[in-house]
Design a protein around this motif. Structure first.
Motif, mmCIF file in Angstrom:
data_model
loop_
_atom_site.group_PDB
_atom_site.id
_atom_site.type_symbol
_atom_site.label_atom_id
_atom_site.label_comp_id
_atom_site.label_asym_id
_atom_site.label_seq_id
_atom_site.Cartn_x
_atom_site.Cartn_y
_atom_site.Cartn_z
ATOM 1 N N GLY A 20 0.812 -1.209 0.000
ATOM 2 C CA GLY A 20 0.000 0.000 0.000
ATOM 3 C C GLY A 20 0.844 1.255 0.000
ATOM 4 N N MET A 21 1.906 1.250 0.783
ATOM 5 C CA MET A 21 2.801 2.402 0.802
ATOM 6 C C MET A 21 3.507 2.560 -0.539
ATOM 7 S SD MET A 21 4.178 2.070 4.705
ATOM 8 C CE MET A 21 5.544 3.149 4.484
ATOM 9 N N ALA A 22 3.866 1.452 -1.148
ATOM 10 C CA ALA A 22 4.510 1.522 -2.469
ATOM 11 C C ALA A 22 3.526 2.036 -3.517
ATOM 12 C CB ALA A 22 5.038 0.149 -2.862
ATOM 13 N N ALA A 23 2.264 1.606 -3.420
ATOM 14 C CA ALA A 23 1.253 2.064 -4.382
ATOM 15 C C ALA A 23 0.948 3.549 -4.212
ATOM 16 C CB ALA A 23 -0.024 1.245 -4.218
ATOM 17 N N ALA A 24 1.058 4.043 -2.990
ATOM 18 C CA ALA A 24 0.751 5.450 -2.713
ATOM 19 C C ALA A 24 1.940 6.367 -2.940
ATOM 20 C CB ALA A 24 0.260 5.587 -1.279
ATOM 21 N N MET A 25 3.076 5.823 -3.318
ATOM 22 C CA MET A 25 4.301 6.617 -3.410
ATOM 23 C C MET A 25 4.162 7.831 -4.333
ATOM 24 S SD MET A 25 7.130 6.843 -1.942
ATOM 25 C CE MET A 25 7.135 5.281 -1.121
ATOM 26 N N ARG A 26 3.524 7.667 -5.454
ATOM 27 C CA ARG A 26 3.373 8.797 -6.386
ATOM 28 C C ARG A 26 2.557 9.909 -5.739
ATOM 29 N NH1 ARG A 26 0.234 9.274 -12.031
ATOM 30 N NH2 ARG A 26 1.101 11.279 -12.602
ATOM 31 N N SER A 27 1.448 9.559 -5.124
ATOM 32 C CA SER A 27 0.615 10.560 -4.453
ATOM 33 C C SER A 27 1.341 11.194 -3.286
ATOM 34 C CB SER A 27 -0.682 9.914 -3.961
ATOM 35 O OG SER A 27 -1.435 9.428 -5.039
ATOM 36 N N VAL A 28 2.133 10.416 -2.575
ATOM 37 C CA VAL A 28 2.904 10.947 -1.448
ATOM 38 C C VAL A 28 3.924 11.968 -1.943
ATOM 39 C CG1 VAL A 28 4.615 10.328 0.315
ATOM 40 C CG2 VAL A 28 2.555 8.958 0.055
ATOM 41 N N VAL A 29 4.576 11.670 -3.051
ATOM 42 C CA VAL A 29 5.560 12.605 -3.609
ATOM 43 C C VAL A 29 4.883 13.920 -3.995
ATOM 44 C CG1 VAL A 29 7.083 13.014 -5.595
ATOM 45 C CG2 VAL A 29 7.213 10.853 -4.347
ATOM 46 N N LEU A 34 3.436 19.623 -2.784
ATOM 47 C CA LEU A 34 2.481 20.651 -2.380
ATOM 48 C C LEU A 34 2.879 21.275 -1.049
ATOM 49 C CD1 LEU A 34 -0.227 22.132 -2.812
ATOM 50 C CD2 LEU A 34 -1.340 20.187 -1.686
ATOM 51 N N LEU A 35 3.300 20.447 -0.099
ATOM 52 C CA LEU A 35 3.759 20.952 1.196
ATOM 53 C C LEU A 35 4.974 21.853 1.019
ATOM 54 C CD1 LEU A 35 3.509 20.928 4.295
ATOM 55 C CD2 LEU A 35 4.997 18.922 4.295
ATOM 56 N N THR A 36 5.891 21.479 0.146
ATOM 57 C CA THR A 36 7.081 22.288 -0.106
ATOM 58 C C THR A 36 6.706 23.654 -0.683
ATOM 59 O OG1 THR A 36 8.371 20.281 -0.501
ATOM 60 C CG2 THR A 36 9.299 22.345 -1.314
ATOM 61 N N ILE A 37 5.759 23.660 -1.596
ATOM 62 C CA ILE A 37 5.314 24.935 -2.179
ATOM 63 C C ILE A 37 4.686 25.823 -1.115
ATOM 64 C CG2 ILE A 37 3.640 25.961 -3.773
ATOM 65 C CD1 ILE A 37 4.183 23.509 -5.607
ATOM 66 N N ILE A 38 3.833 25.245 -0.282
ATOM 67 C CA ILE A 38 3.188 26.016 0.790
ATOM 68 C C ILE A 38 4.231 26.564 1.755
ATOM 69 C CG2 ILE A 38 1.664 25.832 2.808
ATOM 70 C CD1 ILE A 38 -0.031 23.872 1.128
ATOM 71 N N VAL A 39 5.181 25.717 2.156
ATOM 72 C CA VAL A 39 6.229 26.158 3.079
ATOM 73 C C VAL A 39 7.061 27.265 2.430
ATOM 74 C CG1 VAL A 39 8.357 25.435 4.245
ATOM 75 C CG2 VAL A 39 6.331 24.008 4.387
ATOM 76 N N TYR A 40 7.372 27.124 1.162
ATOM 77 C CA TYR A 40 8.174 28.135 0.452
ATOM 78 C C TYR A 40 7.464 29.490 0.399
ATOM 79 C CZ TYR A 40 10.808 30.389 -3.296
ATOM 80 O OH TYR A 40 11.550 31.272 -4.039
ATOM 81 N N ALA A 104 -0.649 23.836 6.109
ATOM 82 C CA ALA A 104 0.451 22.870 6.117
ATOM 83 C C ALA A 104 0.166 21.677 7.016
ATOM 84 C CB ALA A 104 1.746 23.544 6.540
ATOM 85 N N SER A 105 -0.186 21.940 8.230
ATOM 86 C CA SER A 105 -0.309 20.846 9.185
ATOM 87 C C SER A 105 -1.658 20.158 9.102
ATOM 88 C CB SER A 105 -0.070 21.366 10.595
ATOM 89 O OG SER A 105 -0.124 20.300 11.501
ATOM 90 N N LEU A 106 -2.703 20.919 9.219
ATOM 91 C CA LEU A 106 -4.019 20.297 9.306
ATOM 92 C C LEU A 106 -4.514 19.779 7.967
ATOM 93 C CD1 LEU A 106 -5.690 22.811 11.775
ATOM 94 C CD2 LEU A 106 -4.561 20.643 12.283
ATOM 95 N N THR A 107 -4.295 20.507 6.895
ATOM 96 C CA THR A 107 -4.827 20.097 5.594
ATOM 97 C C THR A 107 -3.899 19.124 4.871
ATOM 98 O OG1 THR A 107 -5.939 22.225 5.414
ATOM 99 C CG2 THR A 107 -5.736 20.940 3.407
ATOM 100 N N VAL A 108 -2.673 19.533 4.613
ATOM 101 C CA VAL A 108 -1.776 18.709 3.788
ATOM 102 C C VAL A 108 -1.354 17.432 4.516
ATOM 103 C CG1 VAL A 108 0.438 18.661 2.594
ATOM 104 C CG2 VAL A 108 -0.976 20.687 2.470
ATOM 105 N N MET A 109 -1.052 17.520 5.789
ATOM 106 C CA MET A 109 -0.625 16.315 6.511
ATOM 107 C C MET A 109 -1.780 15.321 6.644
ATOM 108 S SD MET A 109 2.458 16.681 6.830
ATOM 109 C CE MET A 109 3.779 16.688 7.982
#
Length: 179
Positions: A20-29, A34-40, A104-109
């Motif tokens: 399951g984690m391997a299948a979700a890898m693309r979505s996780v990336v 998205l988190l990186t853009i928000i943090v930036y 960042a925390s509540l939505t993206v995580m």
């Protein structure tokens, strides 16, 4: 490595999680992107707004601000400390801080958690179905090998199927899988 393979065979739930984690890898990336853009974006805002103010030590440069926001905001480490620092500085900064925590925390995580959980559920469902198909196939093959296949063509004719419907072992196998 062989021990790991035996462990995964002994506990199929662990294998479901790994697949399951391997299948979700693309979505996780993409979620991390998205988190990186928000943090930036928020790091730029905090660096600009805290220039020549008491909170400049925490937001001195964009890379430093990104690290600070990731650790303190997205990963929620010492949120109260940052809140009191920004509250003394400006309510506008405090509102920006709360907005960052919301995004960042509540939505993206939570989105990340949802993506991984959904992938694990889908993989587990597929794996359980494959195990069930294998179980039924092996047991029906055993029944056929025990003489239910009258003409030895490894196929079930209508006559052989009707005879198998009277076989208690075949009925039990089909009942176990919900047929």
């Amino acid at each position: 490595m062989a021990r790991m393979a035996r462990l995964l065979r002994a506990m199929p739930e662990l294998m479901f999680l790994v697949k399951g984690m391997a299948a979700a890898m693309r979505s996780v990336v993409f979620t991390f992107g998205l988190l990186t853009i928000i943090v930036y974006v928020f790091a730029i805002a905090f660096t600009q707004l805290c220039d020549e103010s008491p909170c400049e030590a925490s937001f001195s440069s964009v890379p430093h601000s990104m690290h600070y926001l990731l650790v303190k905001g997205a990963l929620m480490d010492s949120v109260g400390e940052v809140t009191s620092l920004l509250e003394r500085q400006s309510y506008m900064l405090l509102c920006l801080w709360y907005l960052f925590i919301l995004f960042a925390s509540l939505t993206v995580m939570n989105l990340l958690i949802g993506v991984v959980c959904e992938a694990v559920v889908v993989v587990a469902t597929c794996e359980k179905e494959m195990l069930m198909i294998t179980y039924v196939g092996e047991n029906i093959k055993a029944i056929l090998d025990d003489g239910a296949d009258e003409n030895d063509d490894n196929q079930i004719s209508r006559k052989e199927f009707l005879a198998m419907c009277k076989n208690n072992k075949a009925l039990r196998i089909l009942r176990e899988v919900g047929v």
